[in-house]
Design a protein around this motif. Structure first.
Motif, PDB file in Angstrom:
ATOM      1  N   GLU A  64      -7.983 -28.280  22.091  1.00 48.04           N
ATOM      2  CA  GLU A  64      -8.402 -29.340  21.167  1.00 48.04           C
ATOM      3  C   GLU A  64      -7.338 -29.553  20.091  1.00 48.04           C
ATOM      4  N   ASP A  65      -7.320 -30.745  19.543  1.00 46.42           N
ATOM      5  CA  ASP A  65      -6.402 -31.044  18.448  1.00 46.42           C
ATOM      6  C   ASP A  65      -6.861 -30.313  17.193  1.00 46.42           C
ATOM      7  N   ILE A  66      -5.925 -29.649  16.545  1.00 47.02           N
ATOM      8  CA  ILE A  66      -6.213 -28.927  15.305  1.00 47.02           C
ATOM      9  C   ILE A  66      -5.936 -29.867  14.142  1.00 47.02           C
ATOM     10  N   PRO A  67      -6.925 -30.063  13.270  1.00 48.10           N
ATOM     11  CA  PRO A  67      -6.701 -30.976  12.141  1.00 48.10           C
ATOM     12  C   PRO A  67      -5.725 -30.389  11.127  1.00 48.10           C
ATOM     13  N   GLU A  68      -4.977 -31.259  10.513  1.00 48.94           N
ATOM     14  CA  GLU A  68      -4.119 -30.842   9.409  1.00 48.94           C
ATOM     15  C   GLU A  68      -5.011 -30.609   8.186  1.00 48.94           C
ATOM     16  N   PRO A  69      -4.631 -29.671   7.333  1.00 46.96           N
ATOM     17  CA  PRO A  69      -5.445 -29.414   6.143  1.00 46.96           C
ATOM     18  C   PRO A  69      -5.507 -30.626   5.218  1.00 46.96           C
ATOM     19  N   SER A  70      -6.684 -30.896   4.701  1.00 41.70           N
ATOM     20  CA  SER A  70      -6.846 -31.978   3.732  1.00 41.70           C
ATOM     21  C   SER A  70      -6.232 -31.550   2.404  1.00 41.70           C
ATOM     22  N   ALA A  71      -5.588 -32.492   1.743  1.00 39.33           N
ATOM     23  CA  ALA A  71      -4.998 -32.200   0.435  1.00 39.33           C
ATOM     24  C   ALA A  71      -6.059 -32.217  -0.653  1.00 39.33           C
ATOM     25  N   ALA A  72      -7.106 -33.001  -0.441  1.00 36.77           N
ATOM     26  CA  ALA A  72      -8.181 -33.110  -1.422  1.00 36.77           C
ATOM     27  C   ALA A  72      -9.476 -33.429  -0.686  1.00 36.77           C
ATOM     28  N   LEU A  73     -10.582 -33.174  -1.346  1.00 38.36           N
ATOM     29  CA  LEU A  73     -11.893 -33.445  -0.760  1.00 38.36           C
ATOM     30  C   LEU A  73     -12.587 -34.538  -1.555  1.00 38.36           C
ATOM     31  N   ASN A  74     -13.557 -35.189  -0.925  1.00 32.93           N
ATOM     32  CA  ASN A  74     -14.260 -36.257  -1.641  1.00 32.93           C
ATOM     33  C   ASN A  74     -15.286 -35.655  -2.600  1.00 32.93           C
ATOM     34  N   ALA A  75     -15.664 -36.441  -3.580  1.00 32.64           N
ATOM     35  CA  ALA A  75     -16.575 -35.984  -4.631  1.00 32.64           C
ATOM     36  C   ALA A  75     -17.929 -35.575  -4.073  1.00 32.64           C
ATOM     37  N   GLU A  76     -18.357 -36.201  -3.007  1.00 32.83           N
ATOM     38  CA  GLU A  76     -19.650 -35.861  -2.390  1.00 32.83           C
ATOM     39  C   GLU A  76     -19.662 -34.411  -1.906  1.00 32.83           C
ATOM     40  N   ASP A  77     -18.545 -33.936  -1.363  1.00 35.72           N
ATOM     41  CA  ASP A  77     -18.455 -32.560  -0.882  1.00 35.72           C
ATOM     42  C   ASP A  77     -18.333 -31.546  -2.018  1.00 35.72           C
ATOM     43  N   THR A  78     -17.702 -31.949  -3.100  1.00 35.59           N
ATOM     44  CA  THR A  78     -17.381 -30.979  -4.142  1.00 35.59           C
ATOM     45  C   THR A  78     -18.386 -30.920  -5.289  1.00 35.59           C
ATOM     46  N   ALA A  79     -19.176 -31.938  -5.484  1.00 33.69           N
ATOM     47  CA  ALA A  79     -20.098 -32.006  -6.626  1.00 33.69           C
ATOM     48  C   ALA A  79     -21.053 -30.808  -6.636  1.00 33.69           C
ATOM     49  N   GLY A  80     -20.991 -30.008  -7.706  1.00 30.37           N
ATOM     50  CA  GLY A  80     -21.874 -28.860  -7.865  1.00 30.37           C
ATOM     51  C   GLY A  80     -21.528 -27.670  -6.991  1.00 30.37           C
ATOM     52  N   ASN A  81     -20.433 -27.745  -6.267  1.00 31.57           N
ATOM     53  CA  ASN A  81     -20.033 -26.681  -5.349  1.00 31.57           C
ATOM     54  C   ASN A  81     -18.737 -26.015  -5.810  1.00 31.57           C
ATOM     55  N   VAL A  82     -18.450 -24.885  -5.218  1.00 36.38           N
ATOM     56  CA  VAL A  82     -17.192 -24.184  -5.462  1.00 36.38           C
ATOM     57  C   VAL A  82     -16.265 -24.494  -4.290  1.00 36.38           C
ATOM     58  N   VAL A  83     -15.036 -24.898  -4.582  1.00 37.49           N
ATOM     59  CA  VAL A  83     -14.055 -25.169  -3.536  1.00 37.49           C
ATOM     60  C   VAL A  83     -13.009 -24.060  -3.588  1.00 37.49           C
ATOM     61  N   SER A  84     -12.746 -23.482  -2.426  1.00 35.86           N
ATOM     62  CA  SER A  84     -11.803 -22.358  -2.369  1.00 35.86           C
ATOM     63  C   SER A  84     -10.836 -22.552  -1.213  1.00 35.86           C
ATOM     64  N   PRO A  85      -9.541 -22.348  -1.437  1.00 34.23           N
ATOM     65  CA  PRO A  85      -8.591 -22.398  -0.318  1.00 34.23           C
ATOM     66  C   PRO A  85      -8.724 -21.136   0.526  1.00 34.23           C
ATOM     67  N   ILE A  86      -8.733 -21.314   1.827  1.00 31.30           N
ATOM     68  CA  ILE A  86      -8.810 -20.194   2.764  1.00 31.30           C
ATOM     69  C   ILE A  86      -7.573 -20.259   3.654  1.00 31.30           C
ATOM     70  N   THR A  87      -6.787 -19.194   3.647  1.00 30.92           N
ATOM     71  CA  THR A  87      -5.542 -19.157   4.412  1.00 30.92           C
ATOM     72  C   THR A  87      -5.701 -18.278   5.637  1.00 30.92           C
ATOM     73  N   ILE A  88      -5.240 -18.802   6.775  1.00 32.37           N
ATOM     74  CA  ILE A  88      -5.229 -18.028   8.019  1.00 32.37           C
ATOM     75  C   ILE A  88      -3.804 -18.002   8.565  1.00 32.37           C
ATOM     76  N   TYR A  89      -3.570 -17.077   9.474  1.00 35.47           N
ATOM     77  CA  TYR A  89      -2.264 -16.894  10.099  1.00 35.47           C
ATOM     78  C   TYR A  89      -2.435 -17.077  11.609  1.00 35.47           C
ATOM     79  N   PRO A  90      -2.201 -18.292  12.127  1.00 31.64           N
ATOM     80  CA  PRO A  90      -2.442 -18.568  13.544  1.00 31.64           C
ATOM     81  C   PRO A  90      -1.761 -17.607  14.518  1.00 31.64           C
TER      82      PRO A  90
END
Length: 129
Positions: free
Chosen positions: A57-83
């Protein structure tokens, strides 16, 4: 070594935090604390990423930012993996397999303390290489 960092959204809930990745629909995790949720999110993302690659399957590129609907009242955290490490880890993980041998052979091998897994692995490696 190549890394990929995706944004995880941690939603507070009655049991702690539910986590989702907007870049990976269906990839979810949870945890009682933010730290536990982040660790579980990394595991979930790792498995999801690996499965998508294995399925071609195609792997999506990481989003640079998220929309306000996803982030409102939530905690956003970067998660790093090593393919590359994921591939090595999952490719070399131990898996259980069943085999059938005569009862007398099993008993004789157990009496001698023979490790069945090691014998089978060595025999298969010898046959493959």
């Amino acid at each position: 070594m190549k890394t990929k960092t995706y944004l995880a959204v941690m939603e507070p809930c009655t049991t702690g935090y539910d986590v989702f990745f907007p870049d990976f629909p269906g990839c979810v995790a949870s945890g009682k604390t933010i730290d536990q949720a982040a660790r579980n999110a990394k595991d979930a993302l790792s498995m999801h990423y690996y499965a998508m690659e294995e399925d071609g399957e195609d792997i999506p590129e990481p989003s640079a930012a998220l929309n306000a609907e996803d982030t409102a009242g939530n905690v956003v955290s970067p998660i790093t993996i090593y393919p590359e490490l994921l591939h090595e880890e999952y490719r070399n993980r131990r898996v259980k397999t069943n085999t059938t041998i005569p009862a007398w052979l099993k008993a004789a091998a157990e009496e001698r303390g023979i490790n069945f897994s090691r014998v089978l692995e060595n025999a298969l490696m010898g046959m493959i290489n």
